[in-house]
Design a protein around this motif. Structure first.
Motif, PDB file in Angstrom:
ATOM      1  N   CYS A  23       0.844  -1.196   0.000  1.00 30.39           N
ATOM      2  CA  CYS A  23       0.000   0.000   0.000  1.00 30.39           C
ATOM      3  C   CYS A  23       0.876   1.242   0.000  1.00 30.39           C
ATOM      4  N   THR A  24       0.494   2.235  -0.793  1.00 29.85           N
ATOM      5  CA  THR A  24       1.237   3.491  -0.809  1.00 29.85           C
ATOM      6  C   THR A  24       0.298   4.658  -0.551  1.00 29.85           C
ATOM      7  N   GLY A  25       0.893   5.779  -0.205  1.00 30.83           N
ATOM      8  CA  GLY A  25       0.153   7.026  -0.071  1.00 30.83           C
ATOM      9  C   GLY A  25      -0.994   6.937   0.915  1.00 30.83           C
ATOM     10  N   VAL A  31      -4.863   1.889   5.788  1.00 31.34           N
ATOM     11  CA  VAL A  31      -4.665   0.482   6.151  1.00 31.34           C
ATOM     12  C   VAL A  31      -3.801   0.367   7.407  1.00 31.34           C
ATOM     13  N   GLY A  32      -2.858   1.294   7.557  1.00 26.57           N
ATOM     14  CA  GLY A  32      -2.031   1.309   8.747  1.00 26.57           C
ATOM     15  C   GLY A  32      -0.704   0.598   8.621  1.00 26.57           C
ATOM     16  N   ALA A  54     -13.857  -5.285   2.090  1.00 31.64           N
ATOM     17  CA  ALA A  54     -14.736  -5.644   3.206  1.00 31.64           C
ATOM     18  C   ALA A  54     -14.004  -5.477   4.538  1.00 31.64           C
ATOM     19  N   GLU A  55     -12.680  -5.648   4.516  1.00 27.34           N
ATOM     20  CA  GLU A  55     -11.897  -5.522   5.748  1.00 27.34           C
ATOM     21  C   GLU A  55     -11.326  -4.118   5.945  1.00 27.34           C
ATOM     22  N   TYR A  56     -10.955  -3.473   4.839  1.00 28.92           N
ATOM     23  CA  TYR A  56     -10.356  -2.138   4.903  1.00 28.92           C
ATOM     24  C   TYR A  56     -11.204  -1.183   4.059  1.00 28.92           C
ATOM     25  N   ASP A  57     -11.592  -0.077   4.624  1.00 32.76           N
ATOM     26  CA  ASP A  57     -12.491   0.870   3.966  1.00 32.76           C
ATOM     27  C   ASP A  57     -11.730   1.817   3.035  1.00 32.76           C
ATOM     28  N   VAL A  58     -11.205   1.271   1.934  1.00 35.69           N
ATOM     29  CA  VAL A  58     -10.433   2.086   0.993  1.00 35.69           C
ATOM     30  C   VAL A  58     -10.977   2.015  -0.435  1.00 35.69           C
ATOM     31  N   ALA A  59     -12.130   1.396  -0.635  1.00 31.62           N
ATOM     32  CA  ALA A  59     -12.687   1.239  -1.981  1.00 31.62           C
ATOM     33  C   ALA A  59     -12.922   2.579  -2.660  1.00 31.62           C
ATOM     34  N   ASP A  60     -13.511   3.531  -1.934  1.00 33.00           N
ATOM     35  CA  ASP A  60     -13.807   4.834  -2.541  1.00 33.00           C
ATOM     36  C   ASP A  60     -12.538   5.585  -2.929  1.00 33.00           C
ATOM     37  N   MET A  61     -11.450   5.242  -2.305  1.00 29.07           N
ATOM     38  CA  MET A  61     -10.176   5.871  -2.606  1.00 29.07           C
ATOM     39  C   MET A  61      -9.591   5.348  -3.927  1.00 29.07           C
ATOM     40  N   LEU A  62      -9.943   4.115  -4.295  1.00 27.26           N
ATOM     41  CA  LEU A  62      -9.312   3.460  -5.437  1.00 27.26           C
ATOM     42  C   LEU A  62     -10.220   3.253  -6.640  1.00 27.26           C
TER      43      LEU A  62
END
Length: 134
Positions: A23-25, A31-32, A54-62
């Motif tokens: 993971c970057t940026g 994600v931590g 489902a585990e990490y709330d980063v979908a809207d970011m990508l």
């Protein structure tokens, strides 16, 4: 990841796959950690993203929901006929402008998009860089 096209895959064959996620940026911030091993049920990038989001709330970011979210206005004029081969995922399966999903160092658009096959030990990079302009 409710309501996005990523969920529209054909489903898993019941196999579990473990990939190395980098993971970057901003994704790294959310994600931590910069790198982790992530097991999921399935064998495709689509199934991985469904499980990861489902585990990490980063979908809207990508993931971009529309073509407009996947593109940005550039400063250079665009020719009508671009040279070479240009690949893009279907609308709803594209990454946001400046964000990228790579499998073993290659953009998923250059592979089979979200249907790219994944195997144990593959590397998936979720890239959303920090942008700073003065």
């Amino acid at each position: 990841m409710t309501g996005t096209a990523v969920e529209s895959g054909t489903g898993s064959d019941g196999r579990e796959t473990t990939v190395t996620v980098k993971c970057t940026g901003h994704v790294r911030t959310e994600v931590g950690e910069p790198r982790l091993e992530f097991p999921f049920e399935g064998t495709t990038l689509r199934e991985f993203l469904d499980a990861f989001f489902a585990e990490y709330d980063v979908a809207d970011m990508l993931i971009a929901e529309t073509e407009a979210e996947a593109t940005t206005r550039g400063w250079a004029p665009v020719e009508e006929e671009l040279p070479g081969t240009w690949n893009a995922n279907p609308e709803g399966e594209q990454t946001r402008a400046y964000a990228r999903v790579l499998v073993n160092g290659r953009f998923n658009e250059s592979l089979d998009g979200l249907d790219t096959a994944l195997a144990d030990g593959d590397r998936v990079a979720l890239v959303y860089p920090f942008m700073f302009c003065l």
